[in-house]
Design a protein around this motif. Structure first.
Motif, short mmCIF file in Angstrom:
data_model
loop_
_atom_site.label_atom_id
_atom_site.label_comp_id
_atom_site.label_asym_id
_atom_site.label_seq_id
_atom_site.Cartn_x
_atom_site.Cartn_y
_atom_site.Cartn_z
N LYS A 162 1.74 85.68 91.35
CA LYS A 162 1.52 86.00 89.98
C LYS A 162 0.53 87.29 89.94
O LYS A 162 -0.70 87.41 90.79
CB LYS A 162 0.79 85.05 89.07
N GLY A 163 0.83 88.34 89.22
CA GLY A 163 -0.20 89.50 89.09
C GLY A 163 0.22 90.62 90.24
O GLY A 163 -0.31 91.92 90.30
N ASP A 164 0.88 90.21 91.37
CA ASP A 164 1.29 91.39 92.25
C ASP A 164 2.17 92.35 91.65
O ASP A 164 2.85 92.06 90.53
CB ASP A 164 1.98 90.74 93.49
N THR A 165 2.27 93.52 92.64
CA THR A 165 3.17 94.77 92.02
C THR A 165 3.96 94.88 93.11
O THR A 165 3.32 95.24 94.41
CB THR A 165 2.32 96.05 91.44
N THR A 204 5.33 97.10 85.02
CA THR A 204 4.22 97.11 84.75
C THR A 204 3.66 96.47 83.40
O THR A 204 4.53 97.34 82.52
CB THR A 204 3.09 98.06 85.43
#
Length: 189
Positions: free
Chosen positions: A54-57, A98
């Motif tokens: 979670k939160g990775d790009t 994003t």
């Protein structure tokens, strides 16, 4: 964390160039998919997704590195979203999920896919003349008879004249008058 995804799409498209671009963007990790086990792009990407948090790009150099069709792309974007991560393509900056961009991009992509499916369905319709008329397009050759001539021909048919006689009078073939007779169901009267 930025995680790069590099995949060999064909024998000329090597991962080295992709890795160099991803490193220049500051990716913390880079996943290299080589299709050495005859996996599909979707299977390779599913293996990659195990490492996403979670939160990775997820960063790809090009959409070609992750998808082969628009529906593949939408599926992959959904999988990334389910993981709570984001996606960014270097060569296609419009493909950025994003925060602030995700809803618009996915909505547009889903709309394009729905539109293409509707167009494909329209093309498969067996009665093309009906389909064309349904959207206001005239099909076939223009009529040799204008509306006034049609009315005159119909009244002469009702008066008992033959199709050949009316055709000679109006300067058209007998078959043109016969079709008019059939279209207006004058045989049944």
């Amino acid at each position: 964390m930025k995680i790069g995804y590099a995949r060999v799409a064909s024998k000329w498209y090597q991962t080295e160039l992709q890795v160099a671009k991803l490193e220049s963007l500051g990716c913390d990790k880079i996943w290299k998919a080589h299709n050495h086990q005859n996996l599909t792009a979707d299977q390779e990407f599913s293996e990659f997704l195990v490492h996403i948090r979670k939160g990775d790009t997820v960063v790809a150099t090009s959409l070609l590195a992750v998808a082969e069709t628009k529906s593949d792309l939408l599926s992959l974007l959904n999988k990334i979203e389910i993981k709570g991560a984001y996606f960014l393509s270097i060569e296609e900056p419009w493909c950025d999920t994003t925060p602030g961009n995700a809803i618009t991009l996915k909505s547009i992509l889903q709309g394009v896919i729905d539109f293409e499916l509707a167009v494909a369905e329209l093309k498969q319709t067996s009665d093309i003349s009906y389909t064309a008329r349904a959207v206001g397009v005239a099909v076939g050759r223009p009529s040799k008879l204008d509306e006034e001539m049609k009315l005159e021909a119909i009244s002469l048919l009702k008066a008992g004249k033959t199709a050949a006689e009316i055709g000679r009078l109006l300067g058209v073939s007998r078959s043109t008058i016969s079709r008019l007779k059939r279209d207006f169901a004058l045989d049944r009267e």
